[in-house]
Write an enzyme that holds these catalytic residues in place. Structure first.
Site, PDB file in Angstrom:
ATOM      1  N   ARG A   1      11.649  -1.422  10.714  1.00 10.95           N
ATOM      2  CA  ARG A   1      10.588  -1.008  11.642  1.00 10.95           C
ATOM      3  C   ARG A   1      10.492  -1.968  12.819  1.00 10.95           C
ATOM      4  O   ARG A   1      10.597  -3.173  12.648  1.00 10.95           O
ATOM      5  CB  ARG A   1       9.249  -0.957  10.895  1.00 10.95           C
ATOM      6  CG  ARG A   1       8.804   0.443  10.564  1.00 10.95           C
ATOM      7  CD  ARG A   1       7.641   0.458   9.604  1.00 10.95           C
ATOM      8  NE  ARG A   1       6.446  -0.237  10.087  1.00 10.95           N
ATOM      9  CZ  ARG A   1       5.313  -0.303   9.390  1.00 10.95           C
ATOM     10  NH1 ARG A   1       5.226   0.282   8.220  1.00 10.95           N
ATOM     11  NH2 ARG A   1       4.276  -0.961   9.875  1.00 10.95           N
TER      12      ARG A   1
ATOM     13  N   ARG B   1      -9.523   0.401   9.315  1.00 13.50           N
ATOM     14  CA  ARG B   1      -9.011  -0.910   9.716  1.00 13.50           C
ATOM     15  C   ARG B   1     -10.097  -1.810  10.278  1.00 13.50           C
ATOM     16  O   ARG B   1      -9.841  -2.975  10.550  1.00 13.50           O
ATOM     17  CB  ARG B   1      -7.966  -0.756  10.828  1.00 13.50           C
ATOM     18  CG  ARG B   1      -6.687  -0.097  10.413  1.00 13.50           C
ATOM     19  CD  ARG B   1      -5.903  -1.014   9.515  1.00 13.50           C
ATOM     20  NE  ARG B   1      -4.643  -1.494   9.972  1.00 13.50           N
ATOM     21  CZ  ARG B   1      -3.449  -0.928   9.679  1.00 13.50           C
ATOM     22  NH1 ARG B   1      -3.384   0.173   8.977  1.00 13.50           N
ATOM     23  NH2 ARG B   1      -2.343  -1.484  10.070  1.00 13.50           N
TER      24      ARG B   1
ATOM     25  N   ARG C   1      11.856  -5.693   4.513  1.00 11.89           N
ATOM     26  CA  ARG C   1      11.612  -4.256   4.274  1.00 11.89           C
ATOM     27  C   ARG C   1      12.606  -3.414   5.066  1.00 11.89           C
ATOM     28  O   ARG C   1      12.908  -3.689   6.223  1.00 11.89           O
ATOM     29  CB  ARG C   1      10.195  -3.886   4.709  1.00 11.89           C
ATOM     30  CG  ARG C   1       9.994  -2.362   4.693  1.00 11.89           C
ATOM     31  CD  ARG C   1       8.568  -1.941   4.839  1.00 11.89           C
ATOM     32  NE  ARG C   1       7.882  -2.521   5.970  1.00 11.89           N
ATOM     33  CZ  ARG C   1       6.578  -2.462   6.148  1.00 11.89           C
ATOM     34  NH1 ARG C   1       5.815  -1.849   5.267  1.00 11.89           N
ATOM     35  NH2 ARG C   1       6.011  -3.021   7.193  1.00 11.89           N
TER      36      ARG C   1
ATOM     37  N   ARG D   1      -0.177  -8.899  13.521  1.00 10.88           N
ATOM     38  CA  ARG D   1      -0.781  -7.917  12.602  1.00 10.88           C
ATOM     39  C   ARG D   1      -1.614  -8.635  11.538  1.00 10.88           C
ATOM     40  O   ARG D   1      -2.696  -8.177  11.162  1.00 10.88           O
ATOM     41  CB  ARG D   1       0.315  -7.063  11.947  1.00 10.88           C
ATOM     42  CG  ARG D   1       0.914  -6.039  12.919  1.00 10.88           C
ATOM     43  CD  ARG D   1       2.278  -5.552  12.477  1.00 10.88           C
ATOM     44  NE  ARG D   1       2.256  -4.819  11.229  1.00 10.88           N
ATOM     45  CZ  ARG D   1       3.349  -4.578  10.489  1.00 10.88           C
ATOM     46  NH1 ARG D   1       4.535  -5.011  10.885  1.00 10.88           N
ATOM     47  NH2 ARG D   1       3.253  -3.895   9.383  1.00 10.88           N
TER      48      ARG D   1
ATOM     49  N   LYS E   1       0.836  -1.214   0.000  1.00 11.67           N
ATOM     50  CA  LYS E   1       0.000   0.000   0.000  1.00 11.67           C
ATOM     51  C   LYS E   1       0.868   1.260   0.000  1.00 11.67           C
ATOM     52  O   LYS E   1       0.630   2.192  -0.762  1.00 11.67           O
ATOM     53  CB  LYS E   1      -0.932   0.009   1.232  1.00 11.67           C
ATOM     54  CG  LYS E   1      -1.820  -1.222   1.330  1.00 11.67           C
ATOM     55  CD  LYS E   1      -2.715  -1.187   2.554  1.00 11.67           C
ATOM     56  CE  LYS E   1      -2.008  -1.144   3.893  1.00 11.67           C
ATOM     57  NZ  LYS E   1      -1.236  -2.381   4.239  1.00 11.67           N
TER      58      LYS E   1
HETATM   59  P1  AP5 Z   1       4.903  -1.617   1.767  1.00  7.26           P
HETATM   60  O1  AP5 Z   1       4.517  -0.820   0.570  1.00  7.26           O
HETATM   61  O2  AP5 Z   1       5.726  -0.959   2.820  1.00  7.26           O
HETATM   62  O3  AP5 Z   1       3.606  -2.332   2.386  1.00  7.26           O
HETATM   63  P2  AP5 Z   1       2.358  -1.754   3.180  1.00  7.26           P
HETATM   64  O4  AP5 Z   1       1.137  -2.416   2.651  1.00  7.26           O
HETATM   65  O5  AP5 Z   1       2.381  -0.261   3.203  1.00  7.26           O
HETATM   66  O6  AP5 Z   1       2.698  -2.384   4.597  1.00  7.26           O
HETATM   67  P3  AP5 Z   1       2.644  -1.813   6.093  1.00  7.26           P
HETATM   68  O7  AP5 Z   1       3.313  -2.875   6.925  1.00  7.26           O
HETATM   69  O8  AP5 Z   1       3.195  -0.434   6.195  1.00  7.26           O
HETATM   70  O9  AP5 Z   1       1.154  -1.823   6.374  1.00  7.26           O
HETATM   71  P4  AP5 Z   1       0.477  -1.884   7.736  1.00  7.26           P
HETATM   72  O10 AP5 Z   1      -0.911  -1.706   7.349  1.00  7.26           O
HETATM   73  O11 AP5 Z   1       0.742  -3.041   8.595  1.00  7.26           O
HETATM   74  O12 AP5 Z   1       1.234  -0.734   8.558  1.00  7.26           O
HETATM   75  P5  AP5 Z   1       0.746   0.668   9.084  1.00  7.26           P
HETATM   76  O13 AP5 Z   1       1.914   1.540   9.108  1.00  7.26           O
HETATM   77  O14 AP5 Z   1      -0.502   1.087   8.404  1.00  7.26           O
HETATM   78  O15 AP5 Z   1       5.674  -2.927   1.220  1.00  7.26           O
HETATM   79  C1  AP5 Z   1       6.163  -3.901   2.127  1.00  7.26           C
HETATM   80  C2  AP5 Z   1       7.510  -4.453   1.589  1.00  7.26           C
HETATM   81  O16 AP5 Z   1       7.274  -5.170   0.365  1.00  7.26           O
HETATM   82  C3  AP5 Z   1       8.526  -3.360   1.214  1.00  7.26           C
HETATM   83  O17 AP5 Z   1       9.812  -3.856   1.486  1.00  7.26           O
HETATM   84  C4  AP5 Z   1       8.346  -3.156  -0.298  1.00  7.26           C
HETATM   85  O18 AP5 Z   1       9.539  -2.732  -0.949  1.00  7.26           O
HETATM   86  C5  AP5 Z   1       7.955  -4.562  -0.739  1.00  7.26           C
HETATM   87  N1  AP5 Z   1       7.031  -4.601  -1.867  1.00  7.26           N
HETATM   88  C6  AP5 Z   1       5.994  -3.739  -2.122  1.00  7.26           C
HETATM   89  N2  AP5 Z   1       5.325  -4.138  -3.222  1.00  7.26           N
HETATM   90  C7  AP5 Z   1       5.944  -5.289  -3.656  1.00  7.26           C
HETATM   91  C8  AP5 Z   1       5.682  -6.177  -4.735  1.00  7.26           C
HETATM   92  N3  AP5 Z   1       4.655  -5.986  -5.564  1.00  7.26           N
HETATM   93  N4  AP5 Z   1       6.486  -7.258  -4.870  1.00  7.26           N
HETATM   94  C9  AP5 Z   1       7.525  -7.488  -4.001  1.00  7.26           C
HETATM   95  N5  AP5 Z   1       7.826  -6.662  -2.960  1.00  7.26           N
HETATM   96  C10 AP5 Z   1       7.021  -5.585  -2.788  1.00  7.26           C
HETATM   97  O19 AP5 Z   1       0.294   0.308  10.589  1.00  7.26           O
HETATM   98  C11 AP5 Z   1       1.234   0.002  11.595  1.00  7.26           C
HETATM   99  C12 AP5 Z   1       0.524  -0.067  12.947  1.00  7.26           C
HETATM  100  O20 AP5 Z   1      -0.041   1.212  13.266  1.00  7.26           O
HETATM  101  C13 AP5 Z   1      -0.656  -1.040  13.041  1.00  7.26           C
HETATM  102  O21 AP5 Z   1      -0.225  -2.352  13.341  1.00  7.26           O
HETATM  103  C14 AP5 Z   1      -1.479  -0.401  14.174  1.00  7.26           C
HETATM  104  O22 AP5 Z   1      -0.904  -0.695  15.434  1.00  7.26           O
HETATM  105  C15 AP5 Z   1      -1.312   1.087  13.909  1.00  7.26           C
HETATM  106  N6  AP5 Z   1      -2.344   1.650  13.032  1.00  7.26           N
HETATM  107  C16 AP5 Z   1      -2.139   2.213  11.802  1.00  7.26           C
HETATM  108  N7  AP5 Z   1      -3.300   2.636  11.274  1.00  7.26           N
HETATM  109  C17 AP5 Z   1      -4.268   2.322  12.181  1.00  7.26           C
HETATM  110  C18 AP5 Z   1      -5.679   2.495  12.194  1.00  7.26           C
HETATM  111  N8  AP5 Z   1      -6.339   3.052  11.166  1.00  7.26           N
HETATM  112  N9  AP5 Z   1      -6.360   2.066  13.275  1.00  7.26           N
HETATM  113  C19 AP5 Z   1      -5.724   1.508  14.337  1.00  7.26           C
HETATM  114  N10 AP5 Z   1      -4.390   1.297  14.378  1.00  7.26           N
HETATM  115  C20 AP5 Z   1      -3.654   1.717  13.311  1.00  7.26           C
END
Ligand code: AP5
Length: 212
Positions: free
Chosen positions: A158, A88, A125, A169, A15
């Protein structure tokens, strides 16, 4: 006005990677609730101290806290946003509709993938906190190991990208995603894309979803 974009998908589906591509190609404003929360932790604010343990475990932060953070950082008006990492759960879907979008049209893009591949993706990552660049030791390695290609800053792993937290997660994702998809499906605004393809191929699918 262009529809607001909502990126849905499990941790590590790409994403954040695709949000950056959308911003560069289409000029949307990117809002990631995960990034906003990590900023609070980096500042060691009261909110940061409150959410740190929750994020380290991979649990969800309280809906009201997320809503306040969003409202402080985005004002729909006539701006088109990409919502990354929000909503979420079904309660956040309702908050997004009533308290943030307030009638503004939206399109949800679901990054569909077999969850098994994500642990490897996430453990490889590395991110550059200042430039926001996202690397992967396998699919997108930096030119100089450990350094950002753009800013030269040190890359970090991270804290919540360790296997135990990632597994939690993924469990949280599995237990919350079904009603969200059902909601956008019924509304007729859900586009599913195959997120197992390469990042370049996924962006072609994303472009089509944004343009349609
Ligand atoms: P990347 O693009 O970084 O993936 P992503 O989907 O953004 O993954 P996240 O882990 O950031 O999502 P998340 O939803 O868990 O984290 P968030 O920060 O929102 O890609 C991942 C890796 O794959 C990278 O190395 C990239 O290079 C590689 N890649 C990408 N595309 C590829 C492809 N096609 N092929 C191969 N490799 C590829 O949330 C973190 C925490 O914050 C949560 O756990 C929660 O505690 C809190 N939080 C955040 N938002 C909320 C909310 N709305 N409500 C409550 N808690 C929340």
């Amino acid at each position: 006005m262009r529809p607001q974009l909502i990126l849905l998908g499990a941790p590590g589906t790409g994403k954040g990677t695709q949000a950056k591509n959308i911003v560069e190609s289409f000029g949307y404003n990117h809002i990631s609730t995960g990034d906003l929360l990590r900023n609070e932790i980096a500042k060691d604010s009261e909110l940061g101290q409150k959410v740190k343990g929750i994020m380290d475990r991979g649990d969800l932060v309280n809906d009201q806290v997320i809503l306040e953070l969003l409202n402080a950082n985005c004002d729909i008006g006539d701006t088109a946003y990409i919502f990354d990492g929000f909503p979420r759960n079904i309660e956040q879907v309702k908050l997004l509709e009533t308290e943030v979008l307030k009638g503004s049209a939206s399109r949800a893009i679901f990054f569909d993938i077999d969850l098994e591949v994500l642990i490897e993706r996430i453990s490889n990552r590395r991110i550059a906190p200042k430039s926001g660049e996202i690397y992967n030791l396998i699919s997108r390695p930096p030119k100089v190991p450990g350094k950002c290609d753009i800013s030269g800053e040190d890359l970090i792993h991270r804290k919540d990208d360790n296997e135990e937290t990632v597994r939690n997660r993924l469990e949280v994702f599995k237990s919350t995603i079904a009603p969200i998809l059902e909601y956008y499906e019924e509304k007729g605004s859900l586009v599913r894309i195959d997120a197992s393809k390469s990042a370049v191929e996924v962006f072609t699918l994303v472009e089509a979803a944004v343009n349609n």
